[in-house]
Scaffold this motif. Structure first.
Motif, PDB file in Angstrom:
ATOM      1  N   MET A  67     -11.260-109.299  67.858  1.00 33.45           N
ATOM      2  CA  MET A  67     -11.039-109.744  66.325  1.00 33.45           C
ATOM      3  C   MET A  67      -9.279-110.041  66.115  1.00 33.45           C
ATOM      4  O   MET A  67      -8.912-111.607  66.082  1.00 33.45           O
ATOM      5  CB  MET A  67     -11.117-109.138  65.254  1.00 33.45           C
ATOM      6  N   SER A  68      -8.790-109.530  66.761  1.00 37.88           N
ATOM      7  CA  SER A  68      -7.354-110.183  66.967  1.00 37.88           C
ATOM      8  C   SER A  68      -7.046-111.311  68.231  1.00 37.88           C
ATOM      9  O   SER A  68      -5.959-111.661  67.169  1.00 37.88           O
ATOM     10  CB  SER A  68      -6.320-108.918  67.918  1.00 37.88           C
ATOM     11  N   THR A  69      -7.903-111.593  68.699  1.00 38.39           N
ATOM     12  CA  THR A  69      -7.669-112.763  69.610  1.00 38.39           C
ATOM     13  C   THR A  69      -7.841-113.931  68.670  1.00 38.39           C
ATOM     14  O   THR A  69      -7.690-115.077  68.346  1.00 38.39           O
ATOM     15  CB  THR A  69      -8.334-112.589  71.267  1.00 38.39           C
ATOM     16  N   HIS A  70      -8.627-113.694  67.894  1.00 39.58           N
ATOM     17  CA  HIS A  70      -9.771-114.804  67.191  1.00 39.58           C
ATOM     18  C   HIS A  70      -8.843-115.032  65.860  1.00 39.58           C
ATOM     19  O   HIS A  70      -8.795-116.183  65.771  1.00 39.58           O
ATOM     20  CB  HIS A  70     -11.145-113.976  67.102  1.00 39.58           C
ATOM     21  N   HIS A  71      -8.458-114.112  65.049  1.00 39.01           N
ATOM     22  CA  HIS A  71      -7.831-114.290  64.330  1.00 39.01           C
ATOM     23  C   HIS A  71      -7.053-114.680  64.541  1.00 39.01           C
ATOM     24  O   HIS A  71      -6.209-115.718  64.218  1.00 39.01           O
ATOM     25  CB  HIS A  71      -7.100-113.114  63.627  1.00 39.01           C
ATOM     26  N   LEU A  72      -5.790-114.499  65.514  1.00 36.05           N
ATOM     27  CA  LEU A  72      -4.765-114.909  66.325  1.00 36.05           C
ATOM     28  C   LEU A  72      -4.589-116.897  66.344  1.00 36.05           C
ATOM     29  O   LEU A  72      -4.028-117.186  66.196  1.00 36.05           O
ATOM     30  CB  LEU A  72      -4.146-114.309  67.375  1.00 36.05           C
ATOM     31  N   GLN A  73      -5.789-117.184  66.652  1.00 36.71           N
ATOM     32  CA  GLN A  73      -6.451-118.830  67.256  1.00 36.71           C
ATOM     33  C   GLN A  73      -6.099-119.414  65.169  1.00 36.71           C
ATOM     34  O   GLN A  73      -5.559-120.611  65.508  1.00 36.71           O
ATOM     35  CB  GLN A  73      -6.946-118.762  67.454  1.00 36.71           C
ATOM     36  N   ALA A  74      -7.337-118.698  64.226  1.00 37.86           N
ATOM     37  CA  ALA A  74      -6.898-118.450  63.285  1.00 37.86           C
ATOM     38  C   ALA A  74      -5.580-119.025  62.695  1.00 37.86           C
ATOM     39  O   ALA A  74      -4.914-119.900  61.913  1.00 37.86           O
ATOM     40  CB  ALA A  74      -7.932-118.249  62.136  1.00 37.86           C
ATOM     41  N   VAL A  75      -4.597-117.842  63.095  1.00 33.58           N
ATOM     42  CA  VAL A  75      -2.876-118.130  62.179  1.00 33.58           C
ATOM     43  C   VAL A  75      -2.629-119.347  62.968  1.00 33.58           C
ATOM     44  O   VAL A  75      -1.857-120.108  62.436  1.00 33.58           O
ATOM     45  CB  VAL A  75      -2.541-116.751  62.900  1.00 33.58           C
ATOM     46  N   THR A  76      -3.067-119.643  64.229  1.00 31.29           N
ATOM     47  CA  THR A  76      -1.948-120.697  64.630  1.00 31.29           C
ATOM     48  C   THR A  76      -2.285-122.870  64.267  1.00 31.29           C
ATOM     49  O   THR A  76      -1.593-123.397  63.967  1.00 31.29           O
ATOM     50  CB  THR A  76      -2.416-120.973  66.396  1.00 31.29           C
ATOM     51  N   MET A  77      -3.529-122.226  64.017  1.00 30.25           N
ATOM     52  CA  MET A  77      -4.341-123.643  63.514  1.00 30.25           C
ATOM     53  C   MET A  77      -3.680-123.361  62.413  1.00 30.25           C
ATOM     54  O   MET A  77      -3.522-124.872  61.786  1.00 30.25           O
ATOM     55  CB  MET A  77      -5.867-123.617  63.276  1.00 30.25           C
ATOM     56  N   LEU A  93      -3.422-122.946  51.344  1.00 30.60           N
ATOM     57  CA  LEU A  93      -4.977-122.088  51.934  1.00 30.60           C
ATOM     58  C   LEU A  93      -4.149-121.722  53.499  1.00 30.60           C
ATOM     59  O   LEU A  93      -4.624-120.450  53.608  1.00 30.60           O
ATOM     60  CB  LEU A  93      -6.303-122.994  52.171  1.00 30.60           C
ATOM     61  N   ALA A  94      -3.864-122.442  54.063  1.00 29.72           N
ATOM     62  CA  ALA A  94      -2.839-122.545  55.404  1.00 29.72           C
ATOM     63  C   ALA A  94      -2.141-121.110  55.334  1.00 29.72           C
ATOM     64  O   ALA A  94      -2.229-120.219  56.387  1.00 29.72           O
ATOM     65  CB  ALA A  94      -2.326-123.532  56.347  1.00 29.72           C
ATOM     66  N   PHE A  95      -1.049-121.508  54.258  1.00 27.96           N
ATOM     67  CA  PHE A  95      -0.301-120.459  53.995  1.00 27.96           C
ATOM     68  C   PHE A  95      -1.784-118.763  54.170  1.00 27.96           C
ATOM     69  O   PHE A  95      -0.703-117.405  54.261  1.00 27.96           O
ATOM     70  CB  PHE A  95       0.710-120.298  53.253  1.00 27.96           C
ATOM     71  N   ASP A  96      -1.527-118.911  53.286  1.00 25.22           N
ATOM     72  CA  ASP A  96      -3.273-117.437  52.784  1.00 25.22           C
ATOM     73  C   ASP A  96      -4.147-117.527  53.723  1.00 25.22           C
ATOM     74  O   ASP A  96      -3.821-115.802  53.602  1.00 25.22           O
ATOM     75  CB  ASP A  96      -3.964-118.138  51.509  1.00 25.22           C
ATOM     76  N   ILE A  97      -4.323-117.811  54.843  1.00 22.22           N
ATOM     77  CA  ILE A  97      -5.624-117.527  55.678  1.00 22.22           C
ATOM     78  C   ILE A  97      -4.113-117.147  56.997  1.00 22.22           C
ATOM     79  O   ILE A  97      -4.206-115.873  57.351  1.00 22.22           O
ATOM     80  CB  ILE A  97      -5.842-118.902  56.327  1.00 22.22           C
ATOM     81  N   PHE A 178      -8.763-129.859  60.053  1.00 23.53           N
ATOM     82  CA  PHE A 178      -8.370-129.124  59.867  1.00 23.53           C
ATOM     83  C   PHE A 178     -10.073-128.193  58.702  1.00 23.53           C
ATOM     84  O   PHE A 178      -9.874-126.987  59.235  1.00 23.53           O
ATOM     85  CB  PHE A 178      -7.409-128.429  59.128  1.00 23.53           C
ATOM     86  N   LEU A 179      -9.688-128.303  58.133  1.00 25.21           N
ATOM     87  CA  LEU A 179     -11.122-127.339  57.070  1.00 25.21           C
ATOM     88  C   LEU A 179     -12.310-127.180  58.106  1.00 25.21           C
ATOM     89  O   LEU A 179     -12.719-125.689  57.740  1.00 25.21           O
ATOM     90  CB  LEU A 179     -11.059-128.527  55.303  1.00 25.21           C
ATOM     91  N   GLN A 180     -12.806-128.328  58.765  1.00 24.10           N
ATOM     92  CA  GLN A 180     -13.973-128.525  59.255  1.00 24.10           C
ATOM     93  C   GLN A 180     -14.129-127.208  60.910  1.00 24.10           C
ATOM     94  O   GLN A 180     -14.624-126.455  60.531  1.00 24.10           O
ATOM     95  CB  GLN A 180     -14.096-129.557  60.141  1.00 24.10           C
ATOM     96  N   LEU A 181     -12.572-126.746  61.655  1.00 20.71           N
ATOM     97  CA  LEU A 181     -12.284-125.861  62.352  1.00 20.71           C
ATOM     98  C   LEU A 181     -12.282-124.973  61.718  1.00 20.71           C
ATOM     99  O   LEU A 181     -12.463-123.988  62.294  1.00 20.71           O
ATOM    100  CB  LEU A 181     -10.934-126.287  63.261  1.00 20.71           C
ATOM    101  N   MET A 182     -11.794-125.183  60.808  1.00 20.04           N
ATOM    102  CA  MET A 182     -11.262-123.150  60.162  1.00 20.04           C
ATOM    103  C   MET A 182     -12.686-122.438  59.668  1.00 20.04           C
ATOM    104  O   MET A 182     -13.329-121.115  59.777  1.00 20.04           O
ATOM    105  CB  MET A 182      -9.851-123.327  59.485  1.00 20.04           C
ATOM    106  N   LEU A 183     -13.467-123.993  58.724  1.00 17.89           N
ATOM    107  CA  LEU A 183     -14.746-123.173  58.192  1.00 17.89           C
ATOM    108  C   LEU A 183     -15.741-122.949  59.586  1.00 17.89           C
ATOM    109  O   LEU A 183     -16.671-121.054  59.272  1.00 17.89           O
ATOM    110  CB  LEU A 183     -15.319-124.402  57.428  1.00 17.89           C
ATOM    111  N   ARG A 184     -15.822-123.214  60.327  1.00 15.17           N
ATOM    112  CA  ARG A 184     -16.494-123.220  61.386  1.00 15.17           C
ATOM    113  C   ARG A 184     -15.865-121.478  62.017  1.00 15.17           C
ATOM    114  O   ARG A 184     -16.680-120.691  62.875  1.00 15.17           O
ATOM    115  CB  ARG A 184     -16.510-124.085  63.219  1.00 15.17           C
ATOM    116  N   HIS A 185     -14.592-121.411  62.050  1.00 20.00           N
ATOM    117  CA  HIS A 185     -13.736-119.940  62.329  1.00 20.00           C
ATOM    118  C   HIS A 185     -14.261-119.073  62.258  1.00 20.00           C
ATOM    119  O   HIS A 185     -14.845-117.356  62.144  1.00 20.00           O
ATOM    120  CB  HIS A 185     -12.182-120.190  63.160  1.00 20.00           C
ATOM    121  N   HIS A 186     -14.278-119.142  60.531  1.00 16.46           N
ATOM    122  CA  HIS A 186     -14.359-118.107  60.041  1.00 16.46           C
ATOM    123  C   HIS A 186     -15.596-117.796  60.341  1.00 16.46           C
ATOM    124  O   HIS A 186     -16.331-116.682  59.550  1.00 16.46           O
ATOM    125  CB  HIS A 186     -14.422-118.640  57.802  1.00 16.46           C
ATOM    126  N   GLN A 187     -17.055-119.013  59.815  1.00 14.68           N
ATOM    127  CA  GLN A 187     -18.027-118.328  60.277  1.00 14.68           C
ATOM    128  C   GLN A 187     -18.450-117.244  61.378  1.00 14.68           C
ATOM    129  O   GLN A 187     -19.475-116.731  61.279  1.00 14.68           O
ATOM    130  CB  GLN A 187     -19.321-119.355  60.586  1.00 14.68           C
TER     131      GLN A 187
END
Length: 236
Positions: A67-77, A93-97, A178-187
């Protein structure tokens, strides 16, 4: 004689680079706070002589690593969108994520340090998942689909080609992708968190999972509305 208006007009604006240095410092502080909190909560909430320290291959260690690795990709995006989007709603939204997920990464890395475990799993991801996982659409995801071998992506992760495409876009196209990738990432991350919640009894991990599900649940609802407002749909 200078008036108050003249003084305000002549006041220099804060340089852009200075603003990003401040933001970067804030995010680093969030990461460190998360790490400190992770170690403190593990020492206090799980201070049970009978409780065994999680070992390699356990749900607790595997989840923290993956999950750390998963989260860090979200942080990068999110960092890319924050720096390159001109839409204030996207940038917020990006800053909040970034802020939320860095704090959560800090907690998990703090645990791994206490448990004397590496920050990243050795070999293919998702080895800690030994049962089928429910996907974000409710369909069962067998372990073979999430852990087919070395180099496999975790649920919701963007490919290198998708990340390159994100970096190539600008304007509304950047915002929508960005929204499409991040939504799928969160799912994908939500499904992983739900699996960990049902397979671990560690109080600190349960608390983190609740935090992940709460924050990402609200952000997923927000991203769906933002996509709809821009005439776009989630990725298939």
């Amino acid at each position: 004689m200078s008036t108050e208006a003249d003084v305000e007009t002549d006041a220099p604006e804060q340089p852009t680079w200075s603003r990003w240095v401040i933001i970067g410092g804030t995010l680093l502080a969030v990461l460190l706070i998360g790490a400190t909190a992770g170690m403190f909560l593990t020492r206090t909430i799980d201070d049970d002589p009978a409780a065994a320290t999680p070992v390699a291959g356990s749900v607790e260690v595997g989840f923290s690593q993956d999950m750390s690795t998963h989260h860090l990709q979200a942080v990068t995006m999110a960092g890319w969108a924050r720096d390159h989007s001109t839409d204030p709603e996207i940038r917020q939204l990006a800053f909040d994520i970034e802020r939320t997920q860095l704090e959560q990464v800090g907690r998990m890395k703090g645990w791994l340090m206490l448990w004397d475990q590496p920050e990243q799993a050795i070999g293919a991801p998702m080895k800690w998942m030994t049962e089928p996982m429910a996907g974000h659409d409710g369909m069962a995801m067998g372990t073979s689909s999430v852990n087919p071998g070395a180099g496999a992506l975790m649920p919701g992760m963007a490919t290198e080609a998708e990340l390159a495409k994100l970096r190539s876009l600008s304007g509304k196209e950047l915002d929508v992708y960005f929204l499409q990738l991040m939504l799928r990432h969160h799912q994908g991350g939500t499904a992983m968190a739900q699996y960990a919640a049902s397979h671990s009894s560690m109080p600190a991990l349960q608390a983190l999972v609740r935090s992940i599900l709460t924050s990402q649940g609200a952000e997923m609802d927000q991203m769906k509305l933002m996509l709809s407002g821009r005439g776009a749909q989630p990725l298939p």
